[in-house]
Every structure is written in C-alpha cells, then in structure tokens.
Write an enzyme that holds these catalytic residues in place. Sequence first.
Site, mmCIF file in Angstrom:
data_model
loop_
_atom_site.group_PDB
_atom_site.id
_atom_site.type_symbol
_atom_site.label_atom_id
_atom_site.label_comp_id
_atom_site.label_asym_id
_atom_site.label_seq_id
_atom_site.Cartn_x
_atom_site.Cartn_y
_atom_site.Cartn_z
ATOM 1 N N CYS A 320 61.126 1.431 16.616
ATOM 2 C CA CYS A 320 62.330 0.862 15.994
ATOM 3 C C CYS A 320 61.955 -0.261 15.032
ATOM 4 C CB CYS A 320 63.267 0.331 17.066
ATOM 5 S SG CYS A 320 64.842 -0.258 16.423
ATOM 6 N N ARG A 416 74.621 6.801 14.569
ATOM 7 C CA ARG A 416 74.261 5.737 15.500
ATOM 8 C C ARG A 416 74.111 4.393 14.782
ATOM 9 N NH1 ARG A 416 69.762 3.258 18.067
ATOM 10 N NH2 ARG A 416 70.096 3.096 20.324
#
EC number: 1.1.1.205
Length: 501
Positions: A320, A416
Amino acid sequence: MSSSILEDGFSSDRLFNQGYSYTYDDVIFLPHYIDFPTDSVHLATSLSRRVPLSIPCVSSPMDTVTEAHMAISMAALGGIGIIHSNTTPSEQAHMVKAVKSRRVPVLSNPVFKSPSDRIQSDDVFDSSNPYVLVTENGSPSSKLLGYVAGRDWAKLGEKEVKIYDYMVNCTDFTVPWSYDLGRIGEHMEEKRRDVVATVRDDEVVDVVAKEEVERIKGYPKLGVGTLGPDGAWRVGAAIGTRETDKERLEGLVKAGVDVVVLDSSQGNSIYQIEMIKYVKKTYSNLDVVGGNVVTVSQAQNLIQAGVDGLRVGMGSGSICTTQEVCAVGRGQATAVYKVASIASQSGVPVIADGGISNSGHIVKALVLGASTVMMGSFLAGSSEAPGAYEYQNGRRIKKYRGMGSLEAMTKGSDQRYLGDTAKLKIAQGVVGAVADKGSVLKFIPYTMQAVKQGFQDLGASSLQSGHDLLRTSVLRLEVRTGAAQVEGGVHGLVSYEKKSF
C-alpha cells in the site's frame, strides 16, 4: 530518591499521546510476571459483535489472498476469511456457497463427465483435481456412477474409448458433506477407498483423495473450526458503498454470508455511513464491519452509525502506498491503540488490518487493543492463496498485489478508493511477488504458538487479560531507537538459515 526515577518504561496512554505516529517496530513491550504455562494462554476472540473465533486471524479481502480455498482453510483453523469483491456479484456469492458447503479444508472443483463421454486430453486432471467424476448425464446433480483417476487414464493405450469402458464403477464412495476429516479417513479405511465424494442435497460438492487426508493429518491438529449455528463454516465477504452493492449484498445474504466488510481505504464518509444504516435496517441479524479508520473521530462516526466491528489501518500494508501518494494515514501501532481505546467503550471489536509480517507484530496488535489481525502478505504465497506458482530467479513465487494498484483497479477495486468515477486513476498500491510459504494449515498454528509465548512473557493469559493489563498501566512500553531495532533482530552474522517451523 523519587519512585518515578525507578519506573520502567511508559504507560500506553503516555506513550501514544506525544504526537508521534508509531509502527509496530517502533515500540516494544517490557516483560511482566509469568504464573501460568504457555498452554494456558487462550486466544479465543471475536471478529465482530456476533462472530466468535477460536484464533485472532482474518484473511484480507484481496484478490491475491482470499477466495474460497483460503476462506475454507481459515475457518478450519478457527479464524475466518473475507472473500474479495473484485469480481462479479454472482462469482463472489458462488465462493461463499463453496465455503458453506464444505467441512474439510479441501477444494477440488471436480470435473463431471457422462459414461458416453471421452477424455482426450489430460487437461481435465491436475494436482488439485486428479479425478473425474462420472454421473448419469455429466452434471453434479445427477446420479453418481463412478470415477476416473488421472493416473489410470494415463496408462490407457487407446484414449478414444468411451469412459464407461474403463471407469471405476462404484456407487458407495460418497459421504455426507458434514463429515469432518477424521470421519472421512475412517470411511476410507472401512471401505478401502482411495477417494470419496462429499455430497449435499444429492449434489456432489467435492472429491477428497486419501493422499489429501494424509497430508492434512501431517499438519498440526485442527480443532472444531469456526462454525455457525447451521453447522457450516463461517465466512465473510467484502462489499462497497455504491447502490449496485446493495444487489451484491442481497446475493451474498442468500448464499449464507456471516458478516460483511465495507471495503474502503477511508471509511469515514457519508457513503459508508449510509450503507451501514442500510445493512442494519435491511438485514438486522447480519454483522457489518466498517472502515478503514485510524482516528478516534473516524471510529466514533461509524460506531454511531451502528457498526459491529471496525477495521483499522491506512497505508500500513506492504503493498500500500496511500501514505506516500496521499500524505494521509497513521502508524499502525498508534492507530490500533487509539481506535481500540474508543471502540472498547462501545463493545465494538477492532480488526488490525495491515503491517503484519511476523508473530511479534500480531502480539503487539492484539495487546494494543485489537481483537483480531487481518493479514494479506502474511498469507499471500501460500498454497491456499489464489493464483498459480511461478519461478523467479530460482524461487517459487506467487503474485501479490495491492487493491490500490492500477492492475487491480482495472477489475473494479477503484471503488474502494472512491475513484471509480474519476477519469484519471491514481495508484495507491503496487504489484509484487511473495515466496512460496506452503500451507496455512501448517504455518498458522506455529505462528499462534509463538503468539501464545509472547502473551506468556507479558503475563497475559488471554486477549482480554492483555487489554486490561495495558489499560491499567501494568504493562509498560518503550520506543526503540533504530539501533535497538537492529539489535532486536538477527545481526552480526555473515549468513544464517531462517526457518519459521
């Protein structure tokens, strides 16, 4: 001499209120008093208000981590898997059904043929599916007549003959889907069978080979697992916050899903709050997990909306890049402590999502207030993770990608990141590879044993005990310098062999 000079470390409240954002590696617990053996440590916990677990492990809803096979195995271990939503609603619901219809950690996806069919290629056989089942009309719901083993087919001189000329005829090699591994093994011994088919509602669910039973028996012994009131494995699924996700949710509920996770990198939004209220109003008996959040105010908003669990983490996962790209997030140790402090007042369990790369990180997350840890890279590369193994520089690997990577976004995960309507897609994750880890059925039990030893060193015999010791300032912490972190790991060696189990 004042007593304060002799104090060891800091209380958690003092440490986490200094304006610093700490990761798991930044902090260390000081040992406490031991008055019980390691086996007395109990890791039973809850994912959400009404979903109890035997171990605090959750597999992440990522398309390179959790599909049916991973969810089945996590449930068998006593944890739970959350099936990703980066697929069509029908495919996601099918995965949920696949988990609910099994009671052993095996997923073979059997191939069906009729007696008049011919097998002209070995493509129908592979390592995970070495048998073809023969039914009256070639469908799972018609009468089972026998099977063909890949090894037997390979020995045939004439491959063009019809299946009924060489199939193994037997109609007594089925067992109910509810049989556990032990009962299946006993049935095989009694009937002298090398393979059985599990059946539910007169439809074949799976093929279980003797080699598979023996392989799983060679791993640490499985417990009862995470079972729901219906006697089936518990399983969760991820959904978004768009109107179309209400239809997806309906299909998941019909498939038997036990809990839904609202999948967003930043959960403190009007979209998520409205979806939480919708889920609670429409499906009052279904637990909903909100997130992701990292602050007290974010958590309070979702708790007031009615969440049954909170997912904590923003930018802490190994793939991430949210903190770098968006300059938003928080160190995971600080985030877990802060959110858990407010969530505990409302009885809302916290899921520490991201940043887990070893058993020590799990101990820290749980003692800092989390009820469970959600793992992505820790489970990616296992035999239960989706995808095929490849070889890279002589190492066996599997692909692992962030749901914020452009590659994943092209399949739909941009929702998302609230980017599904944007013309320009901005990546908040990367695509990478992880080494082959073997089966989660083997390495998760060893990991849990290491976690138990960590809890013992802290004098905590359960998660609740750890939380209580931390909140009453009995457990003390310190911040580790860079040198201390180096000293705390393997150092000073020319080379070493790393073995986890």
